[in-house]
Enzyme design. Structure first.
Site, short mmCIF file in Angstrom:
data_model
loop_
_atom_site.label_atom_id
_atom_site.label_comp_id
_atom_site.label_asym_id
_atom_site.label_seq_id
_atom_site.Cartn_x
_atom_site.Cartn_y
_atom_site.Cartn_z
N GLU A 186 0.82 -1.23 0.00
CA GLU A 186 0.00 0.00 0.00
C GLU A 186 0.85 1.27 0.00
O GLU A 186 1.22 1.76 1.06
CB GLU A 186 -0.94 0.00 1.22
CG GLU A 186 -1.83 1.24 1.25
CD GLU A 186 -2.82 1.25 2.42
OE1 GLU A 186 -2.86 0.28 3.19
OE2 GLU A 186 -3.54 2.24 2.56
N LYS A 228 -2.36 -1.98 -3.28
CA LYS A 228 -3.44 -1.12 -2.73
C LYS A 228 -3.02 0.34 -2.83
O LYS A 228 -2.43 0.90 -1.90
CB LYS A 228 -3.72 -1.52 -1.27
CG LYS A 228 -4.70 -0.58 -0.56
CD LYS A 228 -5.21 -1.16 0.73
CE LYS A 228 -6.02 -0.16 1.50
NZ LYS A 228 -6.76 -0.74 2.62
P1 13P Z 1 -9.32 4.28 3.73
O1 13P Z 1 -10.15 3.55 2.69
O2 13P Z 1 -10.14 4.93 4.80
O3 13P Z 1 -8.31 5.18 3.10
O4 13P Z 1 -8.51 3.17 4.51
C1 13P Z 1 -7.89 2.18 3.84
C2 13P Z 1 -6.69 1.76 4.58
O5 13P Z 1 -6.50 0.60 4.86
C3 13P Z 1 -5.70 2.79 4.93
O6 13P Z 1 -4.52 2.21 5.31
#
Ligand code: 13P
Length: 351
Positions: A186, A228
């Protein structure tokens, strides 16, 4: 070097099957891995005290919501939650896997400042990570998540910031695969700022270049991971906001340039978009289609904001909050097929 330092064929197969299941058609991931300070912020908005028991009750509400397994493939948990159980004593990880929902775990330890930068951040948590991953697998987790945070600003993010974060993401991803956990990689480029969408495009492309270079260098199996990212959008304070179609088109364009087709799926974060925006963007991307990877969701706020607003910490609101989560999950499930329409939206008011 012994053979045991290499992924076995069985392990690779398991990773690939899990990754594919996480981005199964019509489904996506619920990110419920808020750290204790973050869940406190969310509870503050509904005036609920962030005690361990209230956090447990809230997570139980989410995980037992009827029928969500039709649209939710996996749930990301926080360390505390993976160790908690439902009221009847069933551990949350078992409760979820019994419903066909894959339990996952956030494994990073938050962000710290990078010296000699304008307050840029790197994610920490690599020390001792291999042992923690083994424990999490024993506790029932089948995938992991590590979030890197990049801000757009004057000369930001710097190549230094991107390189350090890409390195840590790839270190974490390789260790996760070794532990038999699918890594969610991510790299979040924050929406905050007055930058235009073209700036976000350039930063996203530069970031993905570093990230996939490191993943390749560190021999991460792309077939056994999920990306992600944030979508390519205008900054939240940009006076000219790009419309839904532009966001969808530019996001797909940039990821086609930078994400190898071996990656099974891209599961976007919502990153401060409203629940409806996050769904509409995902829907528009899936309407364009023709991508080598699944285009899915791994939303935190965009799935939880409405249910949280309905719940308000009151037991009598539990069923209505669960119904709200189901509606939100269903809208996003439809968006996976490009079949979402605004008339599917649940009616609600945040009181
Ligand atoms: P959000 O969809 O609220 O951005 O959160 C996703 C997430 O896992 C952030 O690390």
């Amino acid at each position: 070097m012994t053979d045991s330092n290499f992924l076995t064929r069985e392990k690779i197969q398991t990773l690939e099957l899990t990754a594919a299941a996480m981005v199964a058609k019509g489904k996506g991931v619920l990110a419920a891995d808020e750290s204790s300070p973050t869940i406190k912020k969310r509870f503050d908005t509904i005036k609920v005290e962030s005690t361990e028991e209230n956090r447990r009750l809230y997570r139980e509400l989410l995980f037992t919501a009827p029928e969500i397994e039709n649209h939710i493939s996996g749930v990301i948990l926080f360390d505390e939650t993976l160790r908690q159980s439902a009221g009847d004593g069933t551990p949350f990880s078992k409760l979820l896997s019994d419903r066909g929902i894959i339990p996952g775990i956030k494994v990073d330890k938050g962000i710290i400042q990078i010296p000699e930068t304008l307050n840029e951040k790197v994610t920490q948590g690599l020390d001792g990570l291999a042992d923690r991953l083994d424990e999490y697998r024993q506790l029932g987790a089948r995938f992991a998540k590590w979030r890197a945070v990049l801000s757009i600003g004057y000369h930001q993010p710097s190549n230094l910031c991107i390189a350090l974060n890409a390195h840590a993401l790839a270190r974490y991803a390789a260790l996760s695969q070794r532990a038999g956990l699918v890594p969610i990689v991510e790299p979040e480029i924050l929406i905050n700022g007055n930058h235009d969408i073209e700036t976000c495009e350039r930063v996203t492309q530069r970031t993905m270049g570093f990230v996939f270079n490191e993943l390749s260098l560190q021999r991460v199996r792309l077939e056994g991971m999920i990306l992600k990212p944030s979508m390519v959008t205008s900054g939240d304070a940009c006076p000219e906001q790009a419309d839904v179609e532009t966001v969808a088109r530019k996001t797909i364009k940039i990821f086609k340039r930078s994400v190898p087709s071996a990656v099974p799926g891209i599961a976007f974060l919502s990153g401060g978009q409203t629940s409806q925006q996050a769904t509409a963007h995902l829907n528009a991307m899936n309407q364009i289609g023709s991508t080598p990877w699944e285009l899915s969701f791994s939303y935190g706020r965009a799935l939880q904001e409405q249910p949280l607003g309905v719940w308000k910490g009151k037991p009598e609101n539990k069923a209505a909050a669960q119904a709200m989560l189901l509606s939100r999950a269903k809208c996003n499930g439809e968006a996976r097929f490009g079949a979402y329409t605004p008339d599917m939206e649940p009616h609600w008011e945040m009181g």
